[in-house]
Motif scaffolding. Structure first.
Motif, PDB file in Angstrom:
ATOM      1  N   LYS A 143       0.848  -1.209   0.000  1.00 40.70           N
ATOM      2  CA  LYS A 143       0.000   0.000   0.000  1.00 40.70           C
ATOM      3  C   LYS A 143       0.878   1.252   0.000  1.00 40.70           C
ATOM      4  N   THR A 144       2.202   1.039   0.079  1.00 40.41           N
ATOM      5  CA  THR A 144       3.140   2.169   0.076  1.00 40.41           C
ATOM      6  C   THR A 144       4.202   1.928  -1.002  1.00 40.41           C
ATOM      7  N   PRO A 145       4.813   3.002  -1.504  1.00 41.91           N
ATOM      8  CA  PRO A 145       5.779   2.838  -2.607  1.00 41.91           C
ATOM      9  C   PRO A 145       6.852   1.793  -2.314  1.00 41.91           C
ATOM     10  N   TYR A 146       7.144   0.997  -3.335  1.00 39.59           N
ATOM     11  CA  TYR A 146       8.118  -0.093  -3.181  1.00 39.59           C
ATOM     12  C   TYR A 146       9.535   0.441  -3.062  1.00 39.59           C
ATOM     13  N   LEU A 147      10.256  -0.095  -2.077  1.00 41.69           N
ATOM     14  CA  LEU A 147      11.682   0.178  -1.923  1.00 41.69           C
ATOM     15  C   LEU A 147      12.465  -0.873  -2.704  1.00 41.69           C
ATOM     16  N   GLU A 148      13.705  -0.534  -3.008  1.00 40.70           N
ATOM     17  CA  GLU A 148      14.577  -1.485  -3.722  1.00 40.70           C
ATOM     18  C   GLU A 148      14.742  -2.776  -2.925  1.00 40.70           C
ATOM     19  N   SER A 149      14.658  -2.659  -1.601  1.00 41.31           N
ATOM     20  CA  SER A 149      14.889  -3.822  -0.740  1.00 41.31           C
ATOM     21  C   SER A 149      13.633  -4.670  -0.516  1.00 41.31           C
ATOM     22  N   ASP A 188      -8.294   0.459 -11.341  1.00 43.87           N
ATOM     23  CA  ASP A 188      -7.863  -0.063 -10.041  1.00 43.87           C
ATOM     24  C   ASP A 188      -6.438  -0.627 -10.061  1.00 43.87           C
ATOM     25  N   GLN A 189      -5.663  -0.285 -11.079  1.00 40.82           N
ATOM     26  CA  GLN A 189      -4.212  -0.551 -11.040  1.00 40.82           C
ATOM     27  C   GLN A 189      -3.526   0.807 -10.899  1.00 40.82           C
ATOM     28  N   ILE A 190      -2.740   0.928  -9.830  1.00 35.24           N
ATOM     29  CA  ILE A 190      -2.108   2.211  -9.513  1.00 35.24           C
ATOM     30  C   ILE A 190      -0.596   2.100  -9.694  1.00 35.24           C
ATOM     31  N   GLY A 191      -0.044   3.064 -10.420  1.00 37.22           N
ATOM     32  CA  GLY A 191       1.404   3.078 -10.638  1.00 37.22           C
ATOM     33  C   GLY A 191       1.849   4.468 -11.022  1.00 37.22           C
ATOM     34  N   THR A 192       3.011   4.547 -11.671  1.00 38.83           N
ATOM     35  CA  THR A 192       3.495   5.852 -12.122  1.00 38.83           C
ATOM     36  C   THR A 192       4.015   5.762 -13.549  1.00 38.83           C
ATOM     37  N   ARG A 222      -1.263  -8.300 -13.666  1.00 43.00           N
ATOM     38  CA  ARG A 222      -0.430  -7.121 -13.404  1.00 43.00           C
ATOM     39  C   ARG A 222      -0.603  -6.673 -11.967  1.00 43.00           C
ATOM     40  N   PRO A 223       0.444  -6.073 -11.382  1.00 44.19           N
ATOM     41  CA  PRO A 223       0.319  -5.631  -9.983  1.00 44.19           C
ATOM     42  C   PRO A 223      -0.760  -4.558  -9.831  1.00 44.19           C
ATOM     43  N   ALA A 224      -1.572  -4.673  -8.778  1.00 38.99           N
ATOM     44  CA  ALA A 224      -2.615  -3.671  -8.528  1.00 38.99           C
ATOM     45  C   ALA A 224      -2.005  -2.350  -8.092  1.00 38.99           C
ATOM     46  N   TYR A 225      -0.807  -2.450  -7.487  1.00 42.00           N
ATOM     47  CA  TYR A 225      -0.120  -1.244  -7.000  1.00 42.00           C
ATOM     48  C   TYR A 225       1.370  -1.418  -7.270  1.00 42.00           C
ATOM     49  N   SER A 226       1.974  -0.474  -7.973  1.00 39.27           N
ATOM     50  CA  SER A 226       3.401  -0.662  -8.267  1.00 39.27           C
ATOM     51  C   SER A 226       4.156   0.667  -8.275  1.00 39.27           C
ATOM     52  N   VAL A 227       3.757   1.568  -7.378  1.00 34.51           N
ATOM     53  CA  VAL A 227       4.485   2.840  -7.259  1.00 34.51           C
ATOM     54  C   VAL A 227       5.873   2.552  -6.666  1.00 34.51           C
ATOM     55  N   LEU A 228       6.893   3.163  -7.255  1.00 34.89           N
ATOM     56  CA  LEU A 228       8.276   2.925  -6.811  1.00 34.89           C
ATOM     57  C   LEU A 228       8.784   4.113  -5.996  1.00 34.89           C
ATOM     58  N   ASP A 229       9.457   3.827  -4.900  1.00 34.20           N
ATOM     59  CA  ASP A 229      10.073   4.872  -4.067  1.00 34.20           C
ATOM     60  C   ASP A 229      11.413   5.263  -4.696  1.00 34.20           C
ATOM     61  N   LYS A 230      11.584   6.563  -4.962  1.00 34.80           N
ATOM     62  CA  LYS A 230      12.783   7.021  -5.683  1.00 34.80           C
ATOM     63  C   LYS A 230      13.838   7.670  -4.777  1.00 34.80           C
ATOM     64  N   THR A 231      13.654   7.560  -3.471  1.00 25.30           N
ATOM     65  CA  THR A 231      14.565   8.248  -2.538  1.00 25.30           C
ATOM     66  C   THR A 231      16.028   7.884  -2.806  1.00 25.30           C
ATOM     67  N   LYS A 232      16.286   6.603  -3.040  1.00 19.32           N
ATOM     68  CA  LYS A 232      17.684   6.151  -3.165  1.00 19.32           C
ATOM     69  C   LYS A 232      18.365   6.781  -4.383  1.00 19.32           C
TER      70      LYS A 232
END
Ligand SMILES: NC(=O)c1ccc[n+]([C@@H]2O[C@H](COP(=O)([O-])OP(=O)(O)OC[C@H]3O[C@@H](n4cnc5c(N)ncnc54)[C@H](OP(=O)(O)O)[C@@H]3O)[C@@H](O)[C@H]2O)c1
Length: 288
Positions: free
Chosen positions: A111-117, A179-183, A255-265
């Protein structure tokens, strides 16, 4: 400095060509399937012998997500064995490998942006073979950057933005999954991020700790329905656009329902500023 690009006739490859003149100190070598078939290690070795690249950007991939369900061997050959071949020739030649991977390695349950880890759990043949490619590179050659990205579009090749614009010229109404959320990611922004990593690596000689996996997409999030609405709005096209659930639009690959990626790194490591997806969409549409 020589940067060899594989799969250079694809969407990302053409986006790299599009911005190449902004990097006058880099000599770009563009290879396609015919000159350098990544599934054939001899062909890779010959190209490396000829061009002696310091960096290799692997944009070559099997990207037909739904077709992969019925062609798993071909998808595995290109996305896994091809990636491994490149890692091997990069190791032989002490070449830094930049490889592109995908949000489809995740199951979309977050439910939160995916981290690389975060733990990958691909739900499709495409996602599985892309993950196998990542692992093959990690096990072969430490001097790699694996850049995971999502929903790539541009003025080049076939992609969602161009499909929506084509459909707008053919019909008045359209149902799109909401209902598929991404960027969305403009491939030109991705190309710029890759070149920033290369420039930083030329100046700073990355330590082994700097290599590894990084996320890159544009900022923000939306559904495919929102993405389509923004495309039509930007082009001032009239379209009776209807939101539908994934269940109403079955596809061979899930396909993933949610696939927002965290870009902090990537932002912190390489000082990369990431554009909002709507800003980059305007830029992409204006280039058509
Ligand atoms: N598009 C997206 O939405 C998306 C999302 C997330 C991640 N990605 C990843 O981003 C990267 C770039 O994607 P893209 O959209 O630029 O893909 P693309 O337009 O499909 O380009 C891939 C290129 O690779 C070439 N290719 C296929 N097999 C090859 C081989 N054995 N040797 C050499 N070249 C080969 C293809 O040639 P042919 O066309 O002749 O087969 C094509 O020109 C890929 O790694 C992809 O998995 C894409």
């Amino acid at each position: 400095m020589v940067v060899l690009v594989t799969g250079a006739n694809g969407q990302l490859g053409q986006s790299i060509k599009f911005i190449a003149n902004k990097y006058p100190t880099i000599q770009f070598i563009y290879t396609d399937y015919y000159e350098m078939d990544i599934t054939n290690i001899e062909s890779c070795a010959n190209a490396f012998l000829k061009y002696k690249p310091q960096f290799c950007i692997n944009t070559a991939a099997y990207t037909a997500v739904d077709k992969a369900e019925s062609e798993p061997e071909k998808a595995h050959l290109i996305n896994c064995i091809g990636s491994k071949n490149l890692a091997e020739v990069c190791k032989e030649n002490d070449t830094i490998l930049l490889h592109i991977s995908t949000d489809f390695i995740f199951d979309g349950a977050s439910k939160t942006p995916y981290l690389e880890s975060d733990l990958p759990n691909p739900q499709s043949v495409y996602g599985q073979t892309k993950l196998e490619g990542e692992i093959a590179i990690q096990n072969t050659w430490e001097k790699h950057f694996i850049i995971r990205t999502s929903w790539v579009y541009s003025q080049f090749g076939a992609n969602f933005m161009k499909t929506m614009l084509r459909l707008a010229s053919e019909r008045d109404s359209l149902s799109v999954v909401s209902d598929q959320i991404g960027t969305p990611t403009n491939a030109v922004d991705l190309a710029e991020a890759l070149l920033t990593i290369i420039q930083s690596s030329i100046t700073h000689h990355p330590s082994l700790a700097t290599f590894g996996i990084y996320n890159f997409s544009n900022e923000g999030q939306c559904s495919w329905y929102d993405f389509a609405a923004a495309i039509f709005k930007q082009k001032e096209l009239k379209m009776d656009l209807r939101p539908i659930p994934t269940s109403a639009y079955p596809t061979p690959a899930s396909r993933p329902a949610y696939s927002v990626l965290d870009k902090t790194k990537i932002k912190n490591t390489f000082n990369i500023e990431v554009n909002e997806w709507k800003t980059s969409l305007v830029r992409g549409i204006n280039l058509l």
